[in-house]
Design an enzyme around this catalytic site. Structure first.
Site, short mmCIF file in Angstrom:
data_model
loop_
_atom_site.label_atom_id
_atom_site.label_comp_id
_atom_site.label_asym_id
_atom_site.label_seq_id
_atom_site.Cartn_x
_atom_site.Cartn_y
_atom_site.Cartn_z
N TYR A 70 -28.83 3.85 -14.22
CA TYR A 70 -28.09 2.83 -13.47
C TYR A 70 -27.46 3.51 -12.24
CZ TYR A 70 -28.28 -0.33 -17.54
OH TYR A 70 -28.69 -1.14 -18.57
N PRO A 226 -28.92 -12.11 -22.04
CA PRO A 226 -28.49 -13.12 -23.00
C PRO A 226 -28.40 -14.53 -22.43
CG PRO A 226 -26.60 -11.87 -22.24
CD PRO A 226 -27.81 -11.19 -21.69
N GLY A 228 -30.82 -15.36 -20.01
CA GLY A 228 -32.13 -15.55 -19.38
C GLY A 228 -32.07 -15.36 -17.87
#
Length: 312
Positions: A70, A226, A228
């Protein structure tokens, strides 16, 4: 301690855990945690990123999910500099990919055992710790995401061997799997799997059998995406008419409802919604306090599931 709250439902700093408490690799953690990926967006405003992380702790979040890839270490270093030992935060990281800023995608697969070991060492250095409490091996068996090819197609047993070795060496406390099939998980259970991270939401429930298997085995289910919508082809929870109608009727946002449904759907669910926006952080945490009666839950359970196996 807040009135009516048990000791297991408060953090080390005495704040109620949003969503109540769950278990992860022997740790008690907030069921609503924080996914740190979007902190990359605050690369140019480190102060805002620090403030956001501190606010998460103030709100009772003591489960954070990160990765060396990240921001090529930027997010890990933020966490290292911002999260204090007395906060009692369980920082979970992941391996299985490396940054590739000059490539067609910002990530490349790093699935070989020596690459997994190097990934753990990179996370140890950037987080400034001697042991990583939990490390997720992001397999590439299913989408969405990059697809392995060539020498990146690695047998699961070879990966489990190096993960187990690093656990025995004390470099990691426990490990989980991500983007894994049900067959892969069954093969891995004897090695001692702490959690599973697969794409899963109210509108994308392809892995329901894995949710149930994890519940039976005492394994935490930590869905990514969670809500979409991470890719254009992926359905979005907030665009589902039934979700919008129910959210309006109980006075929350569709996104909050999607998170609340996940918490109610299975007792082993731990959430790591990510954001770089303080208001969204507070809304995500508040979703942990939403209650759903049986009729509302039945309405949401009836929403059709659509596949999200998107390969890049």
């Amino acid at each position: 301690m807040p009135t009516g709250t048990s000791s297991s439902d408060v953090t080390a700093t005495g704040v109620a855990r949003p969503g109540g408490s769950g278990r992860l690799a022997g740790h008690t953690v907030s069921r609503v945690g924080f996914g740190a990926m979007q902190l990359e967006r605050l690369h140019g405003d480190r102060g805002a990123a620090v403030t956001l992380l501190r606010r998460a702790v103030e709100l009772g979040v003591d489960h954070m999910d990160t990765a060396q890839f990240y921001g090529n270490g930027y997010v890990n270093k933020l966490i290292r500099d911002t999260i204090r030992p007395e906060d009692g935060v369980v920082v979970v990281t992941k391996i299985g990919a490396d940054p590739d800023p000059d490539g067609p995608l910002p990530l490349r697969a790093a699935q070989r055992p020596e690459e997994l070991r190097a990934g753990v060492e990179d996370n140890l250095r950037s987080l400034g710790v001697d042991q990583l409490p939990v490390v997720n091996l992001r397999r590439l068996d299913i989408g969405p995401g990059i697809q392995p090819a060539g020498d990146q197609v690695v047998d699961l047993d070879d990966q489990l061997a190096v993960m187990t070795a690093m656990r025995d060496e004390g470099k990691i406390g426990a490990f989980g799997l991500g983007s894994v099939t049900a067959d892969g998980l069954r093969r891995a259970i004897p090695a001692g799997i702490a959690c599973v991270q697969n794409a899963y939401s109210l509108v994308t429930r392809d892995d329901q059998d894995l949710v149930e298997l994890c519940a039976e085995e005492g394994i935490a289910w930590v869905p990514f995406f969670p809500l979409g919508g991470a890719f254009p082809q992926m359905p979005k929870v907030a665009e589902e008419p039934a979700v919008r109608d129910v959210a309006a009727s109980i006075g929350c946002t569709p996104s909050q409802l999607g998170l609340a449904w996940l918490l109610r759907h299975a007792p082993n669910v731990l959430l790591i919604p990510g954001t770089a926006n303080p208001a969204h952080l507070e809304a995500n945490v508040a979703a942990g306090a939403i209650t759903l009666d049986d009729a509302t839950l039945a309405t949401l359970d009836a929403v059709p599931s659509r596949s999200a196996d998107i390969r890049l």
